[in-house]
Design an enzyme around this catalytic site. Structure first.
Site, PDB file in Angstrom:
ATOM      1  N   SER A 345      -0.721 -21.950 -31.997  1.00 30.14           N
ATOM      2  CA  SER A 345      -1.317 -21.718 -30.689  1.00 30.14           C
ATOM      3  C   SER A 345      -1.435 -20.214 -30.412  1.00 30.14           C
ATOM      4  O   SER A 345      -2.069 -19.493 -31.168  1.00 30.14           O
ATOM      5  CB  SER A 345      -0.491 -22.441 -29.621  1.00 30.14           C
ATOM      6  OG  SER A 345      -1.205 -22.557 -28.411  1.00 30.14           O
ATOM      7  N   ASP A 459      -3.615 -28.742 -30.038  1.00 35.15           N
ATOM      8  CA  ASP A 459      -2.588 -27.698 -30.138  1.00 35.15           C
ATOM      9  C   ASP A 459      -1.448 -28.103 -31.084  1.00 35.15           C
ATOM     10  O   ASP A 459      -0.898 -29.199 -30.980  1.00 35.15           O
ATOM     11  CB  ASP A 459      -2.032 -27.422 -28.740  1.00 35.15           C
ATOM     12  CG  ASP A 459      -1.239 -26.133 -28.663  1.00 35.15           C
ATOM     13  OD1 ASP A 459      -0.240 -26.002 -29.389  1.00 35.15           O
ATOM     14  OD2 ASP A 459      -1.631 -25.255 -27.875  1.00 35.15           O
TER      15      ASP A 459
END
Length: 591
Positions: A345, A459
């Site tokens: 991320s 994510d």
């Protein structure tokens, strides 16, 4: 055993084996007649490097003495994962455990080098033990020592093969530079075809015992190239990027699956976007590649090969990820060279900039423009898939990194996303960099997933926000893990099971008793499932840095400078104590 055999003639193979056995502690106290019979019963075996001696779960029908060469043992668990147990050198035994315990083979053993062994059948083994209990005691002690030594530890890597990957490349000059870069090994010698082409396994084994490191230099002769591979712990294919990928020479065929194959791309300038991909396709068997422009690149390659590299693993955490920049500044001030980068991320975005070779000023400028000057989540849309359309995030990542591939980055790099199609972590090591970063940072509910290669990717923090184990599978050395998301909390003083009317929500906000925003809730919900995984991954790191980022919200883009400073101050305190010099022991990669 049956009656004593007559002494073997002094010039026979049996007599030479008897002399060899007499010099080993296990057999030194046995009667001469027993040694004679062992020498007669022993069967000489030649095993080429990369060849399996026996497989796990096979019947134990013999035990072996290694005279020349080197063997390795691996064990497979119920899940199918393999673990390295150790190596067997000249004068050591293997296979005795299965005979002593009357069980199937507990591990797979194969030749790391061209090897010569002596094999004794189960019948010979049992007769030896029946007539000479001392030998039984000695073998049992050896087996217990080997069992105690199966705690995983970095593999001994001292022998390398350098093979031309394109016609005309100067492998000798490169090997000489590599030998100098491996100076911490001690005396590193080059082995070339003219001196070694027709030598036997004993000569190579003695060379390995006498030198601190060896570099086998290949040429155009296929047989010599294969021999170099069989004698090495790692193989380097050297390609000149002034040539064409279509001219790539074939990769060695005899390489063991446990011998890593590296592609070294000699170049005069950093790669342009997309320039590396044809080379990776031409050398598809290579698990890793290295761009070689200067002496710093050679030093990094030597550290990666020899288990002395330093990797940086950066977690996700939204705006808290800006703290990674401060940590990087502290590491550089303390002379810590980063050789490999991984991220999730926000950590993936910062890590990609590091791997691209950006200095701190470039990192700060790029991230400020992307996240502070313009909120990347402000392109709201009808929330059928997500609250934002994802266009702004895609545009900013594409603007930051252009059309370069992951393979074009100066340092080795990977990032992770969560594959909702398979329900597993997805590791991005190839392909467009901006697409990989977009997938790694697709917060469920806030940013649409990336739909790519028939996968739905979100994510990486949904499954694993700090994938240290993935880094361990890719390199030997220390891993500095930076976790900026693990201690994040959503606190509230509210007591409620439903939302009040809209005007009461406004009133509560005016009284500073706000409900947590949907963005914070979605982001935190996306990370919470990986909390237990992150706790395990923290323990796998060599050095864990977890900056205290109280007051930095996941969506607090405007707290850019403060997050950087908090990361820097925390890392400075840890590094000034010398924590980076006292790495915790961590598991060796399961290769």
């Amino acid at each position: 055993m049956s009656g004593p055999s007559p002494p073997a003639a002094i010039d026979t193979p049996e007599a030479r084996l008897r002399c060899y056995l007499e010099g080993l502690a296990l057999f030194a106290e046995l009667p001469a007649a027993t040694l004679d019979e062992l020498a007669v019963r022993g069967e000489a075996i030649a095993l080429a490097g990369g060849t399996t001696l026996f497989e796990q779960d096979e019947n134990a029908d013999a035990f072996y003495l290694l005279r020349w060469g080197r063997l390795a043992a691996w064990r497979r668990n119920r899940e199918g994962d393999t673990r390295r147990l150790g190596q067997i050198g000249p004068g050591e035994y293997v296979g005795e455990v299965g005979l002593i315990l009357d069980q199937r083979r507990s591990a797979t053993v194969f030749a790391l080098r061209d090897s010569e062994l002596v094999r004794w059948s189960r019948d010979s083994f049992e007769q030896l033990l029946a007539h000479h209990p001392k030998a039984m005691l000695g073998l049992t002690r050896e087996a217990l020592k080997r069992y105690a030594a199966t705690v995983e530890r970095p593999a001994e890597v001292r022998c390398f093969a350098v093979l031309p990957g394109t016609p005309g490349v100067d492998a000798v000059a490169f090997a000489q530079r590599l030998a100098r870069a491996l100076h911490w090994l001690g005396r590193v010698e080059l082995v070339q075809a003219d001196a070694a082409r027709h030598r036997g396994a004993g000569w190579f084994s003695r060379m390995e015992q006498e030198a601190d490191g060896l570099i086998y230099v290949g040429d155009s002769d296929p047989q010599w190239r294969e021999r170099c591979v069989r004698q090495s712990d790692a193989v380097l294919l050297l390609a000149d990027t002034d040539d064409k990928p279509a001219n790539a020479l074939p990769a060695p065929a005899s390489r063991s699956q446990h011998t890593p194959l590296h592609l070294v791309l000699q170049r005069r300038y950093p790669p342009q976007p997309g320039e590396t991909r044809p080379w990776l396709e031409a050398f598809a068997d290579c698990a890793s590649h290295h761009h070689m422009c200067d002496d710093a690149d050679m030093a990094r390659l030597a550290r990666l090969l020899g288990g002395r590299a330093t990797a940086l693993m950066l977690s996700g955490g939204g705006a808290r990820g800006f703290a990674h920049i401060g940590v990087l500044r502290a590491l550089r001030e303390h002379g810590v060279d980063v050789d490999y980068v991984g991220g999730c991320s926000a950590g993936a975005v910062v890590g990609a900039g590091i791997a691209a070779g950006w200095d701190e000023a470039q990192l700060v400028e790029a991230l400020r423009i992307a996240f502070v000057d313009d909120n990347p989540l402000s392109d709201r849309t009808l929330p059928l898939v997500a609250m934002s359309s994802g266009r702004k995030v895609s545009q900013l990542l594409r603007r930051m990194f252009g059309e370069r591939d992951i393979g074009d980055l100066h340092l080795p790099f990977f990032c992770v996303s969560s594959d909702l199609t398979e329900g597993a972590l997805h590791v991005h090591e190839r392909g467009k960099l901006w697409i990989a970063l977009r997938a790694s940072s697709a917060i469920p509910g806030m940013v649409p997933p990336v739909f790519h290669d028939r996968r739905v990717l979100v994510d990486g923090g949904v499954i694993d926000n700090l994938p240290v184990s993935e880094m361990r599978q890719r390199m030997n050395g220390r891993i500095i893990a930076v976790d900026v998301g693990g201690n994040y909390r959503i606190d509230t003083e509210l007591e409620a099971t439903s939302l009040p009317s809209w005007w009461r929500q406004i009133l509560l906000q005016w009284r500073h008793r706000t409900y947590p925003g949907i963005g914070r809730i979605l982001w935190r919900a996306g990370m919470v499932n990986s909390a237990a995984t992150v706790a395990h991954q923290r323990r796998q790191s060599s050095l864990l840095l977890a900056p205290q980022l109280d007051g930095i919200d996941l969506l607090g883009w405007q707290q850019f400078e403060r997050a950087i400073e908090l990361g820097y101050q925390y890392a400075q305190q840890r590094l000034e104590r010398g924590d980076h010099l006292q790495d915790r022991p961590a598991a060796t990669p399961g290769l």
